[in-house]
Design an enzyme around this catalytic site. Structure first.
Site, PDB file in Angstrom:
ATOM      1  N   LYS A 287     -39.052 130.025 -98.360  1.00 27.77           N
ATOM      2  CA  LYS A 287     -40.258 129.371 -97.839  1.00 27.77           C
ATOM      3  C   LYS A 287     -41.383 129.621 -98.827  1.00 27.77           C
ATOM      4  CE  LYS A 287     -43.542 129.126 -94.037  1.00 27.77           C
ATOM      5  NZ  LYS A 287     -43.833 129.471 -92.644  1.00 27.77           N
ATOM      6  N   ARG A 297     -51.213 123.225 -89.884  1.00 24.29           N
ATOM      7  CA  ARG A 297     -52.183 124.257 -89.474  1.00 24.29           C
ATOM      8  C   ARG A 297     -53.319 123.639 -88.676  1.00 24.29           C
ATOM      9  NH1 ARG A 297     -52.044 127.741 -95.115  1.00 24.29           N
ATOM     10  NH2 ARG A 297     -49.812 128.199 -95.031  1.00 24.29           N
ATOM     11  N   LYS A 309     -51.346 132.852 -97.978  1.00 25.94           N
ATOM     12  CA  LYS A 309     -50.116 133.516 -97.518  1.00 25.94           C
ATOM     13  C   LYS A 309     -49.234 133.939 -98.696  1.00 25.94           C
ATOM     14  CE  LYS A 309     -50.150 131.344 -92.923  1.00 25.94           C
ATOM     15  NZ  LYS A 309     -49.325 130.770 -91.828  1.00 25.94           N
ATOM     16  N   GLU A 325     -33.678 136.128-101.883  1.00 28.27           N
ATOM     17  CA  GLU A 325     -33.840 135.881-100.445  1.00 28.27           C
ATOM     18  C   GLU A 325     -32.515 135.457 -99.812  1.00 28.27           C
ATOM     19  OE1 GLU A 325     -36.416 136.534 -98.652  1.00 28.27           O
ATOM     20  OE2 GLU A 325     -38.089 136.703-100.053  1.00 28.27           O
ATOM     21  N   LYS A 340     -37.998 125.322 -97.606  1.00 21.75           N
ATOM     22  CA  LYS A 340     -39.198 124.690 -97.057  1.00 21.75           C
ATOM     23  C   LYS A 340     -40.332 124.809 -98.056  1.00 21.75           C
ATOM     24  CE  LYS A 340     -42.449 125.394 -93.320  1.00 21.75           C
ATOM     25  NZ  LYS A 340     -42.820 126.201 -92.209  1.00 21.75           N
ATOM     26  N   SER A 366     -45.147 119.043 -92.636  1.00 18.03           N
ATOM     27  CA  SER A 366     -46.210 118.156 -92.171  1.00 18.03           C
ATOM     28  C   SER A 366     -46.828 117.336 -93.290  1.00 18.03           C
ATOM     29  CB  SER A 366     -47.273 118.987 -91.450  1.00 18.03           C
ATOM     30  OG  SER A 366     -47.735 120.036 -92.297  1.00 18.03           O
ATOM     31  N   TYR A 405     -40.560 115.545 -88.742  1.00 13.82           N
ATOM     32  CA  TYR A 405     -41.377 114.942 -87.688  1.00 13.82           C
ATOM     33  C   TYR A 405     -40.999 113.481 -87.489  1.00 13.82           C
ATOM     34  CZ  TYR A 405     -43.861 119.234 -88.492  1.00 13.82           C
ATOM     35  OH  TYR A 405     -44.142 120.565 -88.624  1.00 13.82           O
TER      36      TYR A 405
HETATM   37  C1  PBG Z   1     -45.793 129.367 -89.652  1.00  9.87           C
HETATM   38  C2  PBG Z   1     -45.189 128.055 -89.928  1.00  9.87           C
HETATM   39  C3  PBG Z   1     -45.768 127.097 -90.745  1.00  9.87           C
HETATM   40  C4  PBG Z   1     -44.949 125.972 -90.706  1.00  9.87           C
HETATM   41  C5  PBG Z   1     -43.874 126.275 -89.874  1.00  9.87           C
HETATM   42  N1  PBG Z   1     -44.033 127.577 -89.387  1.00  9.87           N
HETATM   43  C6  PBG Z   1     -47.050 127.103 -91.483  1.00  9.87           C
HETATM   44  C7  PBG Z   1     -47.342 128.179 -92.420  1.00  9.87           C
HETATM   45  O1  PBG Z   1     -46.466 128.890 -92.904  1.00  9.87           O
HETATM   46  O2  PBG Z   1     -48.513 128.323 -92.705  1.00  9.87           O
HETATM   47  C8  PBG Z   1     -45.248 124.719 -91.463  1.00  9.87           C
HETATM   48  C9  PBG Z   1     -44.595 123.490 -91.014  1.00  9.87           C
HETATM   49  C10 PBG Z   1     -45.207 122.246 -91.531  1.00  9.87           C
HETATM   50  O3  PBG Z   1     -46.124 122.212 -92.349  1.00  9.87           O
HETATM   51  O4  PBG Z   1     -44.731 121.198 -91.064  1.00  9.87           O
HETATM   52  N2  PBG Z   1     -45.018 130.438 -89.452  1.00  9.87           N
END
Ligand code: PBG
Length: 418
Positions: A287, A297, A309, A325, A340, A366, A405
């Site tokens: 990730k 968010r 992050k 990982e 991701k 997203s 989505y």
């Molecule tokens: C948070 C989480 C995130 C997403 C899924 N779980 C956002 C982040 O890590 O800030 C993002 C999913 C998306 O953008 O569609 N644990």
């Protein structure tokens, strides 16, 4: 309409198969042959069914041998090239790959990767409200009321063969805290939503997100120390409680998205100790700290209150690091490994596919969704073609399942609906 078996259990897969068959049949209908040709076929058929026997096989063969073959359509004329086309000697090529792309039927026969609704996991945003509320940055997505909107949306998804969902809660600010304890409230929004879904659809596959950010007053995935450090082991302690609370409510697959070290093994142990040996773990393995999470968010109102992050999510410049990982998550007992975001990280999906025998999932996040939506709304892209191509390519790169989505819409398109 979902098809009901005698037992009253809806079978979305079956419905999908039947629709799919209908649309496949439509697509492959052959053009009708020319009328003279048809007459011969008809009389032969009549002979076979015994209605009218004209000539025996021997007679037919004798006619051909004696140089009187029956009529068949003429050899088609060579199609003309436009005037001005240069006259050239054909290239002597030992292979012409275009031959296998010549017609829709050949292309379909040789297609290496195909998409089906069974490959999709639909992420759903839920809230405490009774109405669904639209998410500005994600056109077509809503925060669904957990009691009604959520149940209706899942019904629609199952109707086109999407039987897997992952839940993301929008938590009221008053319930957020520095340690995110609401994450393991057995009567919290997510456990309630799981219970209502399992009650209505026992065979639905429910994935849950394991991370503190929706519950954290700091908007981080872990507990934040005074100096801004995200505390690893203390966060993992909370995540274990969260995962067990979700399993208790009926989750099938818990998905740690927090990127703390050692969380997969700790969650596995916690689940097993609580008796949830059958609950799977889908690890967010690779990730990345990505700008493409922006719209998500906004949807959850979970932007980090400070900083970013990058001390837990991976550096987008790194490829080899994903292997570390993978090895950690595999050895700690993950059942599914995730990459991701998806489309900007196809090389990483391929890396995981070639490195691990576990199922690989990819999250079309997203920002990837909203980019296509925005371009389509401006008339810059054909939405249907762009969405289906993006999903096909993510699968081609090596993903078995895709969180997207667009799952409901894409499944409808695959079923031949508008
Ligand atoms: C948070 C989480 C995130 C997403 C899924 N779980 C956002 C982040 O890590 O800030 C993002 C999913 C998306 O953008 O569609 N644990």
């Amino acid at each position: 309409m979902a098809l009901l078996l005698p037992g009253g259990i809806a079978t979305p897969g079956l419905v999908w198969k039947q629709r799919r068959r209908a649309s496949i049949c439509k697509a492959s209908a052959a053009p009708s042959p020319d009328p003279a040709w048809r007459t011969n076929v008809v009389s032969e058929r009549a002979a076979r069914s015994g209605v009218e026997i004209s000539r025996s096989i021997e007679e037919c063969e004798a006619a051909v041998v004696s140089g009187n073959p029956p009529e068949a359509p003429p050899v088609p004329a060579k199609p003309k090239a436009p005037q001005g086309t240069p006259l050239v000697t054909p290239l002597r090529l030992s292979s012409r790959p275009r031959r296998n792309r010549k017609s829709a039927a050949l292309r379909a026969a040789f297609q290496e990767t195909t998409l089906t609704p069974a490959n999709f996991i639909l992420p759903l945003f839920i809230h405490e409200g009774e109405q669904d509320s639209p998410i500005g940055a994600m056109p077509g997505c809503f925060r669904l009321g957990w009691k009604h909107g959520l149940v209706d949306e899942v019904y629609k998804a199952r109707d086109v063969g999407v039987n897997s969902v992952v839940l993301f809660p929008k938590i009221p600010d008053a319930l957020k805290s520095a340690t995110g304890d609401e994450a393991y409230n057995p009567n919290g929004l997510v456990p309630r939503a799981i219970r209502i879904l399992k009650d209505k659809y026992p065979d639905l596959v429910i994935y849950t997100d394991v991370a503190l950010d929706p519950y954290s007053s700091d908007g981080h995935d872990g507990i934040v120390r005074e100096d801004g450090v995200i505390m690893n082991d203390e966060t993992v302690h909370q995540l274990c409680k969260q995962a067990v609370a979700q399993a208790e409510a009926g989750a099938d697959v818990v998905s740690p998205s927090d990127m703390m070290d050692g969380r997969v093994g700790a969650i596995r142990t916690a689940l097993d100790e609580a008796g949830y040996h059958d609950v799977s773990i889908m690890a967010y393995t690779a990730k990345y700290a990505s700008a493409f999470y922006g719209p998500f968010r906004e949807a959850l109102d979970s932007n980090p209150r400070f900083g970013d992050k990058k001390t837990y999510q991976m550096n987008p410049g790194n490829y080899r690091e994903a292997l570390l990982e993978v090895h950690a998550d595999e050895s700690e007992g993950a059942d599914i490994l995730m990459v991701k975001p998806a489309m900007p990280y196809l090389d990483v999906i391929r890396l995981l596919r070639d490195t691990s025998a576990l199922p690989i999932s990819a999250y079309q996040v997203s920002g990837e969704y909203s980019m296509i939506k925005a371009a389509a709304s401006q008339g810059m892209l054909d939405e249907k073609k762009a969405v289906l191509e993006s999903l096909l390519c993510i699968k081609r790169a090596g993903a078995d399942v895709i969180l997207t989505y667009a799952a409901l819409q894409a499944a409808r398109w695959l079923c031949g609906e508008k």
